[in-house]
Design a protein around this motif. Structure first.
Motif, PDB file in Angstrom:
ATOM      1  N   SER A  37       0.852  -1.195   0.000  1.00  0.00           N
ATOM      2  CA  SER A  37       0.000   0.000   0.000  1.00  0.00           C
ATOM      3  C   SER A  37       0.881   1.236   0.000  1.00  0.00           C
ATOM      4  O   SER A  37       2.053   1.176   0.392  1.00  0.00           O
ATOM      5  CB  SER A  37      -0.880   0.023   1.254  1.00  0.00           C
ATOM      6  N   VAL A  38       0.275   2.338  -0.429  1.00  0.00           N
ATOM      7  CA  VAL A  38       1.003   3.614  -0.321  1.00  0.00           C
ATOM      8  C   VAL A  38       0.853   4.169   1.094  1.00  0.00           C
ATOM      9  O   VAL A  38       1.752   4.814   1.618  1.00  0.00           O
ATOM     10  CB  VAL A  38       0.539   4.623  -1.398  1.00  0.00           C
ATOM     11  N   GLY A  39      -0.303   3.905   1.710  1.00  0.00           N
ATOM     12  CA  GLY A  39      -0.535   4.389   3.071  1.00  0.00           C
ATOM     13  C   GLY A  39       0.261   3.542   4.056  1.00  0.00           C
ATOM     14  O   GLY A  39       0.412   2.330   3.866  1.00  0.00           O
ATOM     15  N   ARG A  44      -8.087   8.082   3.489  1.00  0.00           N
ATOM     16  CA  ARG A  44      -8.348   7.177   4.610  1.00  0.00           C
ATOM     17  C   ARG A  44      -9.644   7.602   5.284  1.00  0.00           C
ATOM     18  O   ARG A  44      -9.909   8.788   5.480  1.00  0.00           O
ATOM     19  CB  ARG A  44      -7.212   7.236   5.639  1.00  0.00           C
ATOM     20  N   HIS A  46     -12.986   0.294  -1.083  1.00  0.00           N
ATOM     21  CA  HIS A  46     -11.545   0.542  -0.997  1.00  0.00           C
ATOM     22  C   HIS A  46     -10.797  -0.043  -2.208  1.00  0.00           C
ATOM     23  O   HIS A  46      -9.983  -0.954  -2.068  1.00  0.00           O
ATOM     24  CB  HIS A  46     -10.970  -0.005   0.313  1.00  0.00           C
TER      25      HIS A  46
END
Ligand code: DGY
Length: 324
Positions: free
Chosen positions: A77-79, A241, A289
């Motif tokens: 993930s980027v997060g 988010r 998502h």
């Protein structure tokens, strides 16, 4: 012969990725309940050298403390708000993530949510599926809102925010943005975007799209006070988010038409079920998502997840590394 390093995956990945991992490591993949129960992960993390995790796996201090040999945490993930990156650094554990490759896909999704909620596509789809399309072409039927000439307020002008601006420009939208720092004049010019204060972003935008990370500074930032500062005719898009929005306040704001609508790909707690209050409201579009979920992007993310792991596991800085 030297023993293979041990890698644990909290969920399976693409076949090509597993094949590559198996060549070098002794791998174990969690199957069963998703997310992996805390206790099980705590017992697995003890003896492994590398961990591949997902954005819903909470990798906190307590869990990191169970690890004896861990060299790298590589998230698909980027997060990375689910990982205590400060503590990982303290423990000399590298953290890898997957920016850049998912920029276009996530910007596309933000744009599709914006188009959908403003042109009422999903609402129309529900009407037909529920057998409620009775008369054709009424002057007021399913009237939506034009995108052209509307002001798009981008909150967070990083990679994804900028990619969204590019798309919006070709739809003849006006673009304003708020960011911790102003972007360069050259970039502003090429995107046709103007920096404004957060207050102005709220007051002037016809659509606000959120592209900031979740942190203690942004947690529940969008609450009833903020919704009141937005135009009643405005829309809110969130592909960042869920925790950046106070969901109960948003539901009230949508029901009471404090704002006109929302397009959401992320939620306070995921997954949401069919009885969630958001599913009872017509002026919201919901996605499960899927910001980065295209076959091209997800493969690239898997590739980077492995590359990050391969580097971190031998003590090198991952290709995309959080801080260290
Ligand atoms: C990420 O990579 O953090 C995104 O949430 C995936 O869509």
């Amino acid at each position: 012969m030297m023993e293979k390093k041990r890698v644990f995956l909290t969920r399976t990945l693409h076949d090509f990725a597993l094949k590559e991992l198996k060549k070098q490591y002794d791998i174990e993949i969690h199957s069963g309940k998703i997310p992996i129960p805390k206790k099980r992960l705590a017992s697995k993390i003890k003896d492994i050298d590398g961990l591949i995790c997902f954005p819903y796996d909470v990798i906190g201090r307590e869990l990191i403390d169970c690890a004896k040999n861990l060299k790298v945490i590589s998230t698909y993930s980027v997060g990375f708000d689910h990982i205590d990156t400060e503590y990982a650094k303290e423990r000399k554990i590298r953290v890898g993530y997957t920016p850049e490759v998912l920029t276009g896909a996530t910007a596309d999704l933000a744009f599709s949510l914006m188009l959908d909620i403003m042109r009422r596509v999903s609402e129309g789809d529900r009407t037909i599926r529920n057998g409620n399309w009775k008369e054709i072409y009424g002057a007021y039927d399913y009237v939506g809102t034009d995108l052209q000439d509307k002001t798009l307020g981008i909150f967070g002008m990083g990679r994804i925010g900028s990619a969204l601006a590019k798309r919006a420009k070709s739809f003849d939208m006006n673009i304003i943005y708020h960011n911790r720092n102003k972007v360069s004049k050259t970039k502003e010019r090429s995107l046709g975007a103007k920096y404004v204060t957060f207050e102005k972003l709220l007051a002037q935008s016809d659509i606000i799209s959120i592209h900031v990370p979740h942190s203690k500074h942004t947690e529940q930032l969008f609450d009833k006070k903020i919704f009141k500062k937005m135009k009643n005719s405005s829309f809110l898009i969130n592909t960042a988010r869920g925790k950046i929005i106070n969901e109960n306040h948003l539901i009230e704001a949508l029901k009471n038409k404090i704002i006109a609508g929302a397009g959401l790909d992320v939620f306070e707690s995921e997954p949401i079920g069919k009885n969630h209050p958001l599913t009872k409201i017509d002026n919201v579009v919901l996605a499960p998502h899927i910001g980065s979920s295209t076959k091209e992007t997800r493969s690239k993310m898997a590739k980077i997840t492995i590359e990050n792991l391969q580097l971190g596991i031998v003590g090198k800085k991952p290709k995309f590394s959080v801080g260290y």
